[in-house]
Enzyme design. Structure first.
Site, PDB file in Angstrom:
ATOM      1  N   PRO A  85      14.950  23.731  10.484  1.00  0.00           N
ATOM      2  CA  PRO A  85      16.578  23.419  11.879  1.00  0.00           C
ATOM      3  C   PRO A  85      17.609  23.129  10.855  1.00  0.00           C
ATOM      4  O   PRO A  85      17.108  22.186  10.449  1.00  0.00           O
ATOM      5  CB  PRO A  85      16.036  21.443  12.492  1.00  0.00           C
ATOM      6  CG  PRO A  85      14.117  22.037  11.968  1.00  0.00           C
ATOM      7  CD  PRO A  85      14.176  23.555  10.910  1.00  0.00           C
ATOM      8  N   GLY A  89      17.842  18.008   7.019  1.00  0.00           N
ATOM      9  CA  GLY A  89      16.360  17.088   5.529  1.00  0.00           C
ATOM     10  C   GLY A  89      15.218  18.338   5.463  1.00  0.00           C
ATOM     11  O   GLY A  89      14.944  18.010   4.552  1.00  0.00           O
ATOM     12  N   LEU A  90      15.790  19.097   5.343  1.00  0.00           N
ATOM     13  CA  LEU A  90      14.340  19.821   5.042  1.00  0.00           C
ATOM     14  C   LEU A  90      14.730  21.516   4.402  1.00  0.00           C
ATOM     15  O   LEU A  90      13.840  22.153   4.054  1.00  0.00           O
ATOM     16  CB  LEU A  90      13.849  20.908   6.255  1.00  0.00           C
ATOM     17  CG  LEU A  90      12.499  19.818   7.416  1.00  0.00           C
ATOM     18  CD1 LEU A  90      12.398  20.702   8.381  1.00  0.00           C
ATOM     19  CD2 LEU A  90      11.439  19.203   6.765  1.00  0.00           C
ATOM     20  N   GLY A  91      15.759  21.064   3.555  1.00  0.00           N
ATOM     21  CA  GLY A  91      16.054  21.581   2.446  1.00  0.00           C
ATOM     22  C   GLY A  91      16.951  23.355   2.428  1.00  0.00           C
ATOM     23  O   GLY A  91      16.482  23.579   1.417  1.00  0.00           O
ATOM     24  N   SER A  93      20.040  23.628   2.942  1.00  0.00           N
ATOM     25  CA  SER A  93      20.800  24.067   1.443  1.00  0.00           C
ATOM     26  C   SER A  93      20.542  24.283   0.460  1.00  0.00           C
ATOM     27  O   SER A  93      21.325  25.115  -0.424  1.00  0.00           O
ATOM     28  CB  SER A  93      22.019  22.368   1.660  1.00  0.00           C
ATOM     29  OG  SER A  93      21.482  21.612   1.275  1.00  0.00           O
ATOM     30  N   ALA A  94      19.429  23.268  -0.237  1.00  0.00           N
ATOM     31  CA  ALA A  94      18.897  24.910  -1.574  1.00  0.00           C
ATOM     32  C   ALA A  94      18.604  25.493  -1.297  1.00  0.00           C
ATOM     33  O   ALA A  94      18.754  27.029  -2.088  1.00  0.00           O
ATOM     34  CB  ALA A  94      17.736  22.997  -2.127  1.00  0.00           C
ATOM     35  N   ASP A 136      15.384  18.927  -4.424  1.00  0.00           N
ATOM     36  CA  ASP A 136      15.246  20.523  -3.101  1.00  0.00           C
ATOM     37  C   ASP A 136      15.152  21.644  -4.026  1.00  0.00           C
ATOM     38  O   ASP A 136      14.177  22.213  -4.359  1.00  0.00           O
ATOM     39  CB  ASP A 136      16.025  19.757  -2.324  1.00  0.00           C
ATOM     40  CG  ASP A 136      16.054  19.116  -1.651  1.00  0.00           C
ATOM     41  OD1 ASP A 136      15.310  17.745  -2.079  1.00  0.00           O
ATOM     42  OD2 ASP A 136      17.048  18.774  -0.201  1.00  0.00           O
TER      43      ASP A 136
HETATM   44  O1  PMV Z   1      17.815  15.639   2.856  1.00  0.00           O
HETATM   45  P1  PMV Z   1      16.921  16.431   1.619  1.00  0.00           P
HETATM   46  O2  PMV Z   1      16.214  16.104   2.465  1.00  0.00           O
HETATM   47  O3  PMV Z   1      17.705  16.921   0.920  1.00  0.00           O
HETATM   48  O4  PMV Z   1      16.837  15.300   0.873  1.00  0.00           O
HETATM   49  C1  PMV Z   1      17.161  13.928   0.099  1.00  0.00           C
HETATM   50  C2  PMV Z   1      16.436  13.200  -1.381  1.00  0.00           C
HETATM   51  C3  PMV Z   1      17.509  12.262  -1.407  1.00  0.00           C
HETATM   52  O5  PMV Z   1      16.418  11.974  -2.454  1.00  0.00           O
HETATM   53  C4  PMV Z   1      18.127  11.079  -0.692  1.00  0.00           C
HETATM   54  C5  PMV Z   1      18.613  12.504  -2.985  1.00  0.00           C
HETATM   55  C6  PMV Z   1      17.766  13.592  -3.852  1.00  0.00           C
HETATM   56  O6  PMV Z   1      19.300  14.378  -4.131  1.00  0.00           O
HETATM   57  O7  PMV Z   1      16.703  13.934  -4.568  1.00  0.00           O
END
Ligand code: PMV
Length: 301
Positions: A85, A89-91, A93-94, A136
């Site tokens: 999704p 926050g499951l990565g 973009s990385a 990430d």
């Molecule tokens: O938003 P996510 O799941 O990519 O996580 C970010 C994690 C943080 O620790 C908040 C930021 C980081 O760059 O590590």
């Protein structure tokens, strides 16, 4: 033409604290982002399925840094699709950033190794987001469960089985904004907030040991970590609702995963995966039973 893919990730312990030099424990999950890339004369054209426009700057920066590193460049036509999704926050973009770097390396014969891909991927996140740890990008590049020491850029593989259920609140959140929110809270109250950050670091180190011994006690550490993330100000009503629902359905522990403020939570639920997934859905979340994968970024064909 080249098709590459990279897994999503779940942060098990240490988010936010890792931005201040504490360790993190993260795992690659078996849901991938796919990126098809073709060489063109010039410019970068990007297409995607669903609402992934927020990831386009990551693609552009990743291509730029890969060109610079390899010392050659070309035009690109890129198509992205993902099993993750967006902005959860499951990565995503990385995984998009490291996939672009591998794709460029394949198209230009750059021969980049995973270590270099992870390092360049981290630079992409730093330049696009401002603040970012290597969590990430290292996890999506290398796969498996990793213990990450951000200052030393050490990514140590950790063995262990983790029956996880991820719950998506269906609320998107922006990592950069949440990182800023924590920084502001810390600037206002350093003597209160610094010990919380250090405590999260202690929990993460303890969790790594616990995982190595079979995992008993991981759930309680997740619950404590969740409380401290709330204290940093990155909780939300919906995240808490899913965390409590998971615990009531039999999870041994549950916490926010990633930046918070929306996005996802993760529950450790050995033998109770189905009941926990149901409880998350009944509370209006989307449940994802995503096992850890050992496969990082890779060429598909
Ligand atoms: O938003 P996510 O799941 O990519 O996580 C970010 C994690 C943080 O620790 C908040 C930021 C980081 O760059 O590590």
């Amino acid at each position: 033409m080249v098709l590459v893919s990279a897994p999503g990730k779940v942060i098990l312990f240490g988010e936010h604290a890792v931005v201040y030099g504490e360790p993190a424990l993260a795992g690659a999950i078996d849901r991938r982002t796919y990126l098809k890339a073709e060489k063109t004369k010039k410019g970068i054209k990007i297409r995607s399925e669903g609402s992934k426009e927020k990831d386009f700057p990551y693609v552009e920066k990743a291509a730029e840094l890969a060109f610079e590193h390899i010392g050659r460049e070309c035009g690109l036509e890129i198509e992205i699709s993902s099993e993750l999704p967006p902005a959860s926050g499951l990565g995503t973009s990385a995984s998009v950033a490291v996939s672009t770097i591998l794709a460029v390396s394949e198209l230009l014969g750059g021969g980049l190794e995973k270590k270099e891909i992870a390092r360049l991927g981290h630079r992409v996140e730093l330049e696009v987001q401002g603040a970012a740890s290597p969590t990430d990008t290292a996890t999506t590049t290398l796969g498996g469960i990793l213990f990450i020491l951000p200052k030393k850029q050490v990514f140590e593989p950790v063995e262990g089985e983790l029956p996880l259920v991820i719950g998506y609140t269906k609320e998107t959140s922006l990592t950069g904004e949440l990182v800023r929110r924590v920084r502001e809270r810390r600037d206002r109250n350093p003597e209160v907030v610094d010990p919380i950050i250090e405590d999260i670091g202690r929990i993460t180190r303890e969790a790594k040991e616990t995982l190595g011994k079979g995992g008993a006690g991981i759930g309680e550490l997740m619950d404590i970590n969740h409380g401290l993330l709330e204290a940093l100000g990155v909780g939300s009503e919906r995240l808490s609702a899913l965390v409590y629902a998971a615990r009531e359905a039999g999870a041994e522990g549950a916490k926010i995963t990633g930046a918070g403020g929306g996005g996802c939570m993760v529950a450790y639920a050995p033998g109770k995966e189905d009941a926990v997934a149901r409880a998350i859905e009944e509370k209006g979340g989307a449940a994802l039973k995503a096992p850890i994968t050992r496969e990082g970024v890779r060429v598909e064909r």
